[in-house]
Design a protein around this motif. Structure first.
Motif, PDB file in Angstrom:
ATOM      1  N   LEU A  66      35.468 -18.163  11.977  1.00 28.53           N
ATOM      2  CA  LEU A  66      34.224 -18.047  12.744  1.00 28.53           C
ATOM      3  C   LEU A  66      33.425 -16.832  12.309  1.00 28.53           C
ATOM      4  N   ASN A  67      34.106 -15.721  12.069  1.00 27.56           N
ATOM      5  CA  ASN A  67      33.412 -14.513  11.623  1.00 27.56           C
ATOM      6  C   ASN A  67      32.740 -14.730  10.266  1.00 27.56           C
ATOM      7  N   ARG A  68      33.436 -15.439   9.375  1.00 31.02           N
ATOM      8  CA  ARG A  68      32.821 -15.726   8.074  1.00 31.02           C
ATOM      9  C   ARG A  68      31.573 -16.597   8.229  1.00 31.02           C
ATOM     10  N   SER A  84      23.299 -10.909  -7.445  1.00 30.94           N
ATOM     11  CA  SER A  84      23.527 -10.210  -8.710  1.00 30.94           C
ATOM     12  C   SER A  84      25.020 -10.065  -8.940  1.00 30.94           C
ATOM     13  N   PRO A  85      25.461 -10.037 -10.202  1.00 27.73           N
ATOM     14  CA  PRO A  85      26.903  -9.904 -10.475  1.00 27.73           C
ATOM     15  C   PRO A  85      27.445  -8.580  -9.938  1.00 27.73           C
ATOM     16  N   TRP A  86      28.700  -8.578  -9.558  1.00 26.29           N
ATOM     17  CA  TRP A  86      29.325  -7.370  -9.027  1.00 26.29           C
ATOM     18  C   TRP A  86      30.808  -7.400  -9.355  1.00 26.29           C
ATOM     19  N   GLY A  96      24.988  -3.830   6.066  1.00 25.56           N
ATOM     20  CA  GLY A  96      26.312  -3.406   5.641  1.00 25.56           C
ATOM     21  C   GLY A  96      27.350  -4.053   6.532  1.00 25.56           C
ATOM     22  N   LEU A  97      28.619  -3.730   6.301  1.00 27.41           N
ATOM     23  CA  LEU A  97      29.708  -4.359   7.037  1.00 27.41           C
ATOM     24  C   LEU A  97      30.660  -3.318   7.619  1.00 27.41           C
ATOM     25  N   CYS A 116      32.925 -10.214   0.033  1.00 25.55           N
ATOM     26  CA  CYS A 116      32.545 -11.166  -1.014  1.00 25.55           C
ATOM     27  C   CYS A 116      31.308 -11.962  -0.601  1.00 25.55           C
ATOM     28  N   ILE A 117      31.252 -12.381   0.648  1.00 25.01           N
ATOM     29  CA  ILE A 117      30.103 -13.165   1.117  1.00 25.01           C
ATOM     30  C   ILE A 117      28.825 -12.346   1.023  1.00 25.01           C
ATOM     31  N   LEU A 118      28.868 -11.102   1.481  1.00 26.01           N
ATOM     32  CA  LEU A 118      27.666 -10.263   1.468  1.00 26.01           C
ATOM     33  C   LEU A 118      27.224  -9.930   0.048  1.00 26.01           C
TER      34      LEU A 118
END
Length: 466
Positions: free
Chosen positions: A316-318, A369-371, A336-337, A361-363
């Protein structure tokens, strides 16, 4: 461009001058680029306040509460060390250390878990800095202090002794609560004035934002702008289980900032896993709104052998984060998280670590852009090593051990001085130049060793409090 050559210069001298100018420009440019790169790398690793205030990149924090009041220093260090050992695999910018207050004045219902006083968040956050090499965002409920003088004393200790530079100022649990300390606005003014005269004391702060409050009164975006006027540089939300309320708040906040010509400050979205009805009851008691369909979905998972309630809450959080990102895309508010656990149950604590990875990962994927994530060695100064061992904030046993070590250093220092004096005396009686030269060399070596011991003794005495 080089200046035009003088008429008396030959073509060869002209070429030499142009070559020297090109070489000088190249050297200057290389040093400048290296300095900027090095400064950026160090800043991204150490300055949490800069990371939180930077709208160009998201921030990732992990929330933790201090141990109960009365817990020994040795036990606190053990708890911190175990926590940091698990956190090393997470790409966090730092930690949030909360200042928990009794919120019974805000809610008339019985508290699901009994309230217990906890240790000072500034002191406990100092252990995290020494153990992990990462800074902490320290919460402080300013109205619960005894007075303005008490708050300034706390701030001085947090800044000077524990080296904290990032704070989150929190108000009273309710407007009806009787308080002695300064309000958030007053404490913000005190904190801003604290670092004006001395740049080394400069601190930065943020505040909290509550989407549920906006859903009821539709004034939370006004509160956020007012706090920006006080000097707040970021906001941390309450735990989110109702994404629609947060989407509405962020969009209203963005629209108000555009109408006032203000650059929006970063908002850190907080997520909390939940796998038990008692934990859910406590989350509701804290003021988080959990829709009925979400509650039913979490506990219906207990009937499914392939999943569990806590795993369903993470799912649910995702989904909630995806809804918030899609609903606020293009509004201009940097996000931010923050992930925290409000429970002491093992499965709910374990779920926070995987939830952090998934949300991060979702954010980052949403940015387009690649990270990648990279590891680095944590630089630890001598002072941090001493603090990690507890010499400056340890138990009585640690202090006794430090005192014994200092006595041994003092004895070695006295023996070294006596040996050096005897060598000098023998050199005075010697007739040959070689004997005198050897004695002077021996005295010089003893003096160097003595100065090293003296410096170590001074540091040991200072950290031991003797």
């Amino acid at each position: 461009e080089p200046p035009p050559p003088a008429p008396s210069q030959t073509p060869r001298r002209q070429q030499q001058q142009q070559r020297r100018l090109r070489l000088a420009r190249t050297r200057t440019r290389t040093a400048s680029v290296f300095w900027r790169r090095r400064r950026r790398r160090i800043g991204s690793m150490e300055a949490l306040a800069d990371t939180l205030a930077d709208p160009a990149r998201p921030s990732f924090l992990f929330g933790v509460t201090p141990p109960r009041e009365g817990t020994s220093a040795g036990k606190c260090r053990e708890i911190c060390s175990k926590f940091v050992a698990r956190q090393r695999a997470l790409a966090t910018d730092g930690f949030i250390v909360y200042d928990i207050q009794d919120e019974s004045s805000r809610n008339n219902e019985k508290r699901p878990f009994p309230f217990r006083s906890l240790l000072d968040p500034s002191w406990y956050a100092g252990l995290f800095q020494a153990e992990s090499g990462k800074q902490c965002l320290v919460y402080k409920c300013t109205p619960n202090t005894e007075s303005e003088e008490h708050f300034m004393s706390w701030l001085e200790e947090a800044n000077r002794l524990h080296r904290h530079r990032a704070f989150n100022l929190v108000g009273a649990a309710s407007s009806s609560q009787e308080v002695k300390g300064p309000s958030v606005e007053e404490s913000a003014a005190l904190l801003r004035g604290y670092g004006k005269l001395d740049a080394s004391k400069r601190c930065r702060f943020g505040c909290v934002t509550i989407a549920e409050r906006h859903a009821q009164k539709h004034r939370e975006h006004d509160n956020m702008l007012r706090k920006i006027g006080w000097g707040a540089e970021w906001f941390v939300s309450q735990g989110i289980y109702d994404p629609d309320a947060m989407v509405e708040l962020i969009n209203d906040y963005a629209a108000l900032c555009r109408s006032r010509g203000i650059v929006p400050k970063k908002v850190l979205l907080t997520f909390v896993p939940c796998g038990r009805k008692k934990t859910l009851q406590f989350i509701k008691w804290l003021g988080m709104k959990i829709p009925q369909h979400a509650e039913e979905r979490i506990f219906r998972a207990a009937e499914d052998p392939t999943t569990s309630p806590v795993e369903m809450s993470c799912q649910l959080n995702r989904e909630n984060l995806i809804k918030i990102l899609e609903g606020t895309s293009g509004c201009g508010v940097p996000l931010g998280l923050n992930v925290e656990s409000v429970s002491g149950y093992r499965d709910e604590i374990d779920a926070t670590h995987q939830l952090f990875r998934d949300l991060q990962c979702i954010l980052l994927d949403h940015r387009g852009s690649p990270w990648m994530v990279r590891w680095y060695d944590v630089p630890r100064t001598i002072g941090e090593q001493h603090r990690a061992r507890g010499l400056s904030m340890g138990s009585d046993g640690d202090m006794v051990a430090a005192s014994e070590s200092q006595r041994q250093m003092l004895q070695e220092f006295q023996q070294m001085l006596a040996s050096a004096q005897a060598t000098v005396d023998s050199a005075r009686g010697a007739q040959s130049f070689q004997a005198g030269q050897a004695a002077l060399c021996a005295f010089g070596g003893a003096a160097v060793a003595s100065s090293v011991l003296l410096a170590g003794l001074f540091v040991g005495l200072k950290m031991g409090g003797k």
